[in-house]
Scaffold this motif. Structure first.
Motif: not given
Length: 300
Positions: A89-93, A79-80, A227-230
């Protein structure tokens, strides 16, 4: 895969940002992520989030009028949280849930597309999604032992079976077994009452410790926190004792951490602390793993 401590941190981070907020819009960016069609996802739009819950490893957004949006991150899902003006987040969303003060995005870095969103109506429909495992942090030692012995499997498999225990996966099962000084391939019906009690204690202390560590890491002890990031919700942490530490010294005895690799899984253990010096790599073990080892540590 995010496990119980990680999911608890996500739940708290979401509570501080969207509890009591109305979902303004929901957007699906991958056709594979939405696994239900009735009620439609659009039914959540305009409704207020009245609660955020954990169902095993799933995250549940409870909307008014008995509607539930269930997020299962599986292995690579994360989650972002984006504030207005933040780059996405681009294509990974996979999906976006828009609120007045920000956007919650579900992302997945892998190519297998296992993360999912489901929308159900009513508490009974939500309960039907529960694999049935007990909550280790809330159960008694007797209930833990009963669940452990319900089926005769290796300790590793039993701890990671969601029908027996909720929220424990590959990473924390390694840490729990090391803390309890028990072999991952010990069969559950062969363990003593004292060993079962020790495993329960190790489970509670390990999960509680890492939940507290994650809360501290993300600044949740005071204020809203971040919020926990990538990359920050991960199965590999520097403070772990054995998981992901193959070849490195055990922090208790200094013996090099060993591993069992089978199918798509890996188990890390200390031969001195857990198996009385025995290295788990013989033909009998291979036969045992073929019959009793989960090929993938994930909920079904």
């Amino acid at each position: 895969m995010p496990e119980l401590p990680d999911v608890l941190v996500y739940v708290e981070a979401l509570e501080r940002r969207i509890l009591g907020a109305a979902l303004q819009h929901a957007r699906i960016l991958s056709p594979f992520v939405l696994r239900t069609f009735d009620p439609p996802l659009e039914a959540c739009e305009g409704r207020t989030i009245e609660g955020i819950e954990r169902l095993g490893k799933r995250i549940v957004l409870r909307f008014e009028q008995g509607l539930f949006l269930v997020i299962h991150l599986m292995i690579a899902g994360r989650l972002r949280w984006f504030k207005e003006g933040d780059k996405g987040a681009g294509k990974i969303e996979l999906a976006r849930l828009g609120f007045e003060h920000g956007t919650l995005a579900l992302t997945e870095a892998g190519t297998q597309k296992r993360a999912s969103i489901q929308v159900v109506s009513g508490r009974a429909a939500l309960a039907a999604m529960d694999p049935g495992g007990i909550d280790v942090l809330a159960c008694s030692s007797a209930d833990f032992a009963a669940a452990l012995r319900r089926e005769n499997h290796t300790l590793k498999r039993s701890l990671t079976t969601p029908q027996l225990f909720a929220g424990i996966g590959n990473a924390y099962s390694d840490e729990i077994l090391h803390a309890a000084r028990l072999s991952p391939v010990r069969l559950t019906r062969a363990i003593t009452d004292d060993e079962a009690a020790a495993l329960h204690t190790a489970s509670v202390s390990t999960l509680t410790h890492w939940h507290a560590e994650l809360r501290r890491e993300f600044g949740m002890e005071s204020g809203i926190g971040r919020f926990p990031g990538p990359g920050e919700i991960t199965a590999f942490r520097p403070g772990f004792s054995v998981h992901g530490r193959f070849g490195l010294p055990c922090p208790v005895c200094g013996t090099s951490v060993r591993r069992i690799v089978y199918a798509a899984n890996e188990c890390n253990y200390c031969s001195t602390c857990q198996t009385r010096g025995k290295v788990l790599a013989d033909r009998s073990l291979s036969r045992l793993l073929k019959e009793d080892w989960q090929k993938e540590m994930e909920d079904r």
